[in-house]
Scaffold this motif. Structure first.
Motif, PDB file in Angstrom:
ATOM      1  N   UNK A 240       0.816  -1.218   0.000  1.00  0.00           N
ATOM      2  CA  UNK A 240       0.000   0.000   0.000  1.00  0.00           C
ATOM      3  C   UNK A 240       0.849   1.269   0.000  1.00  0.00           C
ATOM      4  N   UNK A 241       2.184   1.116   0.027  1.00  0.00           N
ATOM      5  CA  UNK A 241       3.053   2.296   0.073  1.00  0.00           C
ATOM      6  C   UNK A 241       3.075   3.068  -1.237  1.00  0.00           C
ATOM      7  N   UNK A 242       2.906   2.347  -2.346  1.00  0.00           N
ATOM      8  CA  UNK A 242       2.971   3.006  -3.660  1.00  0.00           C
ATOM      9  C   UNK A 242       2.402   2.068  -4.705  1.00  0.00           C
ATOM     10  N   UNK A 262       7.945   2.226 -10.032  1.00  0.00           N
ATOM     11  CA  UNK A 262       7.266   2.803  -8.878  1.00  0.00           C
ATOM     12  C   UNK A 262       6.545   4.066  -9.323  1.00  0.00           C
ATOM     13  N   UNK A 263       5.239   4.118  -9.100  1.00  0.00           N
ATOM     14  CA  UNK A 263       4.492   5.318  -9.442  1.00  0.00           C
ATOM     15  C   UNK A 263       4.933   6.450  -8.515  1.00  0.00           C
ATOM     16  N   UNK A 264       5.144   7.620  -9.077  1.00  0.00           N
ATOM     17  CA  UNK A 264       5.744   8.716  -8.310  1.00  0.00           C
ATOM     18  C   UNK A 264       4.736   9.559  -7.532  1.00  0.00           C
ATOM     19  N   UNK A 265       3.496   9.110  -7.459  1.00  0.00           N
ATOM     20  CA  UNK A 265       2.524   9.841  -6.642  1.00  0.00           C
ATOM     21  C   UNK A 265       2.456   9.292  -5.217  1.00  0.00           C
ATOM     22  N   UNK A 266       3.511   8.600  -4.785  1.00  0.00           N
ATOM     23  CA  UNK A 266       3.510   8.066  -3.426  1.00  0.00           C
ATOM     24  C   UNK A 266       3.568   9.199  -2.405  1.00  0.00           C
ATOM     25  N   UNK A 267       2.953   8.947  -1.225  1.00  0.00           N
ATOM     26  CA  UNK A 267       2.806   9.978  -0.195  1.00  0.00           C
ATOM     27  C   UNK A 267       3.966   9.976   0.805  1.00  0.00           C
ATOM     28  N   UNK A 433       6.546  13.650   9.060  1.00  0.00           N
ATOM     29  CA  UNK A 433       5.974  13.398  10.385  1.00  0.00           C
ATOM     30  C   UNK A 433       4.701  12.565  10.330  1.00  0.00           C
ATOM     31  N   UNK A 434       4.075  12.494   9.169  1.00  0.00           N
ATOM     32  CA  UNK A 434       2.839  11.734   9.022  1.00  0.00           C
ATOM     33  C   UNK A 434       3.085  10.265   8.706  1.00  0.00           C
ATOM     34  N   UNK A 435       4.350   9.881   8.532  1.00  0.00           N
ATOM     35  CA  UNK A 435       4.647   8.529   8.055  1.00  0.00           C
ATOM     36  C   UNK A 435       5.774   7.887   8.849  1.00  0.00           C
ATOM     37  N   UNK A 436       5.713   6.565   8.894  1.00  0.00           N
ATOM     38  CA  UNK A 436       6.771   5.797   9.525  1.00  0.00           C
ATOM     39  C   UNK A 436       7.955   5.643   8.562  1.00  0.00           C
ATOM     40  N   UNK A 437       9.162   5.587   9.122  1.00  0.00           N
ATOM     41  CA  UNK A 437      10.322   5.268   8.299  1.00  0.00           C
ATOM     42  C   UNK A 437      10.217   3.822   7.821  1.00  0.00           C
ATOM     43  N   UNK A 479      17.624  22.156   2.311  1.00  0.00           N
ATOM     44  CA  UNK A 479      17.837  21.937   3.740  1.00  0.00           C
ATOM     45  C   UNK A 479      16.704  22.537   4.568  1.00  0.00           C
ATOM     46  N   UNK A 480      16.363  23.801   4.276  1.00  0.00           N
ATOM     47  CA  UNK A 480      15.406  24.512   5.134  1.00  0.00           C
ATOM     48  C   UNK A 480      13.980  23.986   4.995  1.00  0.00           C
ATOM     49  N   UNK A 481      13.633  23.459   3.827  1.00  0.00           N
ATOM     50  CA  UNK A 481      12.271  22.969   3.598  1.00  0.00           C
ATOM     51  C   UNK A 481      12.239  21.452   3.410  1.00  0.00           C
ATOM     52  N   UNK A 482      12.969  20.966   2.407  1.00  0.00           N
ATOM     53  CA  UNK A 482      12.839  19.544   2.066  1.00  0.00           C
ATOM     54  C   UNK A 482      13.399  18.608   3.129  1.00  0.00           C
ATOM     55  N   UNK A 483      14.509  18.982   3.732  1.00  0.00           N
ATOM     56  CA  UNK A 483      15.056  18.154   4.805  1.00  0.00           C
ATOM     57  C   UNK A 483      14.230  18.312   6.082  1.00  0.00           C
ATOM     58  N   UNK A 484      13.860  19.535   6.381  1.00  0.00           N
ATOM     59  CA  UNK A 484      13.134  19.804   7.620  1.00  0.00           C
ATOM     60  C   UNK A 484      11.731  19.199   7.609  1.00  0.00           C
ATOM     61  N   UNK A 485      11.028  19.321   6.497  1.00  0.00           N
ATOM     62  CA  UNK A 485       9.626  18.880   6.456  1.00  0.00           C
ATOM     63  C   UNK A 485       9.447  17.479   5.874  1.00  0.00           C
ATOM     64  N   UNK A 486      10.309  17.124   4.903  1.00  0.00           N
ATOM     65  CA  UNK A 486      10.097  15.887   4.148  1.00  0.00           C
ATOM     66  C   UNK A 486      11.218  14.863   4.321  1.00  0.00           C
ATOM     67  N   UNK A 487      12.114  15.097   5.261  1.00  0.00           N
ATOM     68  CA  UNK A 487      13.224  14.177   5.548  1.00  0.00           C
ATOM     69  C   UNK A 487      14.155  13.993   4.353  1.00  0.00           C
ATOM     70  N   UNK A 488      14.255  15.021   3.512  1.00  0.00           N
ATOM     71  CA  UNK A 488      15.207  14.978   2.393  1.00  0.00           C
ATOM     72  C   UNK A 488      14.943  13.884   1.390  1.00  0.00           C
ATOM     73  N   UNK A 489      13.769  13.889   0.723  1.00  0.00           N
ATOM     74  CA  UNK A 489      13.418  12.767  -0.161  1.00  0.00           C
ATOM     75  C   UNK A 489      14.307  12.624  -1.390  1.00  0.00           C
TER      76      UNK A 489
END
Length: 549
Positions: A240-242, A262-267, A433-437, A479-489
């Motif tokens: 269910x991840x993607x 892998x479909x790139x619309x994963x959350x 923050x909404x997802x498990x590693x 760094x300021x946005x993608x790492x801080x909010x999205x864990x550097x995808x």
């Protein structure tokens, strides 16, 4: 910096990209008028160097373009003999009976091919007809005419320093002008993006959707090899991840194509598509096939998945979008090469008619009609709801409802109409923050490999003194946005290890771009949640050098 002066060369038609669409257009133009001046510009070191596809080829386009392709030695040597569809669980698999699959999923009459080699052969046919083909020529800019039409491209600019200014061996390149310019750059082409934006070609289209396709070529134990066998799987390890799935194609010489999409619309930004691919190969069914074999090549590229409703307008003043530049992939079939060829033929016919009627530079409206009302439109119309259903209801929902929809469309029954996609793949990414590693097993070096080891098998090379061809709109955002909010995808969605966050004790994190690793898949341009990365062409000849992809 002063405006650069360049020499110009005049052609009837300038084609950017020596893929199946561009080469089909070149050949068709010469079939229509042997005296027409046609040039094809290819950024790879040779034709085929940047071609990566599954590939099971539906020969419908080739039949129309070169009916005697067998006699001329086209490298279509492995007809499909067997189709298999599996739903995978972690420890086992369930085969889906062929009779429940819609007829369009049947691969009877198709061929397992290396599209790189098919394009090399097509280039030979084109050159014999007088088409000029220049590999190692990146097209870095568009050239516009007095009335705002596209009249050409800048190609062959070399020797810029790391800061972007001309170095000691700088070559400004040339302007190549045409009565028409065809953009057949493949998925998310840099010039195609500019044209779509400038002429607002997507104004009435749905958002485009994408997948990331990764592929390895394996030489396997001859006793396990089944030439002509085609296998597709869904389910594990993505779950269910993607959305996504795999393909395993047995070609000749005991070789197997092993691919994963892998479909790139994963959350979940913790998802690591490359590691999902590596984990897939440890499934008992796949591991047994590959055991005792060896991987001989690797590559990756994005795939357009939006379908008919996501295609922009195809014609613009002075030119046209061909093939994957416009998104002509049939997603459930995992096929786009046949439509790319058909689009090249249709664009060439429209341009030849316009040039003959002295209508150079006009919009090729006949091309637009030919695509949407012809074989391409029919092919894509039948499957237009598969992707939105998958996005909305997941794998099982798409299998049942989407399968029924394809069956009904086969008989001309349109019950669901045309569904829409919703968010872009970038906007689909949610905060970490909404997802498990996700814990991924370490590659074992036998069936699974780390990215940098695998990238070596793409034979990628970039001149390191040139400017990075991956541009950041804002250098602080990673760094300021993608790492801080999205864990550097970006450290995970890139299948080549181009991006990394360096964290040293006592120092702020740094974002590093290893552009030398880039295999030109364009995933960063698509999936970056801040849309802060723009992929552009490096100097000509750089990038992967795929042998038989």
């Amino acid at each position: 910096m002063a405006e650069i002066e360049r020499e110009a060369m005049e052609y009837d038609v300038v084609i950017v990209g020596a893929g199946p669409a561009g080469l089909s257009a070149a050949i068709r133009l010469k079939q229509r008028d042997p005296d027409m001046n046609v040039v094809v510009l290819e950024k790879g070191s040779e034709v085929g160097a940047h071609i990566l596809s599954g590939a099971v080829l539906d020969p419908i386009g080739l039949n129309k373009l070169i009916p005697d392709w067998k006699e001329k030695g086209a490298p279509l040597n492995v007809p499909v003999k067997e189709d298999n569809f599996y739903m995978l669980g972690e420890a086992g698999q369930l085969r889906i009976p062929n009779f429940v699959m819609p007829p369009l999923m049947n691969n009877h009459g198709n061929y397992i091919v290396s599209m790189g080699n098919v394009c090399r052969w097509m280039a030979e046919q084109a050159e014999e007809m007088g088409v000029e083909i220049f590999p190692g020529m990146s097209c870095s800019e568009l050239v516009y005419g007095e009335n705002g039409e596209v009249k050409g491209v800048v190609a062959g600019e070399f020797g810029k320093g790391a800061d972007g200014t001309p170095g000691p061996s700088y070559e400004p390149g040339m302007e190549l002008h045409g009565k028409y310019v065809f953009l057949s750059e493949g998925v998310r082409g840099s010039l195609s993006k500019q044209v779509i934006a400038k002429y607002d070609l997507s104004a009435n289209s749905d958002v485009q959707k994408y997948g990331l396709g990764m592929k390895e070529i394996w030489e396997i134990d001859p006793e396990k090899h089944r030439e002509g066998t085609v296998t597709h799987t869904m389910g594990w390890p993505l779950g269910s991840n993607a959305g996504g799935g795999s393909f395993i194609y047995h070609l000749d010489n005991n070789q197997v194509y092993v691919g994963f999409v892998t479909h790139l619309n994963y959350r979940n930004p913790h998802l690591f598509p490359y590691m999902e691919f590596q984990r897939f190969k440890h499934h008992p069914m796949v591991a047994d096939l590959l055991k005792g074999g060896k991987r001989v090549a690797y590559g990756a590229r994005a795939i357009s998945e939006g379908g008919l409703q996501s295609m922009p307008k195809l014609a613009f003043p002075g030119g046209a979008l061909l093939g994957c530049s416009a998104g002509m992939v049939n997603l459930p079939r995992i096929k786009g090469n046949h439509n790319a060829m058909l689009s090249g033929i249709a664009a060439a016919d429209a341009a030849a008619d316009a040039i003959k009627a002295d209508r150079s530079g006009d919009r090729l409206d006949d091309y637009e009609v030919a695509v949407r009302k012809g074989e391409i439109g029919s092919d894509l119309s039948k499957v237009r709801n598969v992707k939105p259903l998958w996005s909305k209801y997941g794998l099982l929902g798409s299998l049942t409802v989407g399968g029924m929809d394809m069956w009904m469309n086969t008989f001309g029954m349109n019950v669901l109409g045309t569904m829409h996609h919703g968010k872009s793949d970038a906007d689909a990414t949610e905060e970490a923050s909404k997802h498990e590693k996700i814990d991924y097993p370490k590659p074992d070096g036998v069936l699974s490999f780390d990215r940098l080891t695998n990238v070596a098998f793409s034979f990628t090379n970039h001149e390191e003194s040139q400017p990075a061809h991956l541009h950041l709109t804002d250098a602080d955002v990673p760094v300021s946005v993608n790492l801080a909010k999205y864990a550097g995808p970006s450290a995970r969605y890139c299948p080549a290890g181009v991006y990394e966050f360096v964290e040293e004790e006592g120092k702020d994190p740094r974002f590093v771009i290893n552009f030398q690793n880039c295999v030109h898949c364009k995933t960063c341009d698509i999936k970056d949640p801040s849309q802060n990365i723009t992929w552009t062409v490096p100097q000509g000849g750089d990038g992967p050098n795929y042998p038989n992809m």
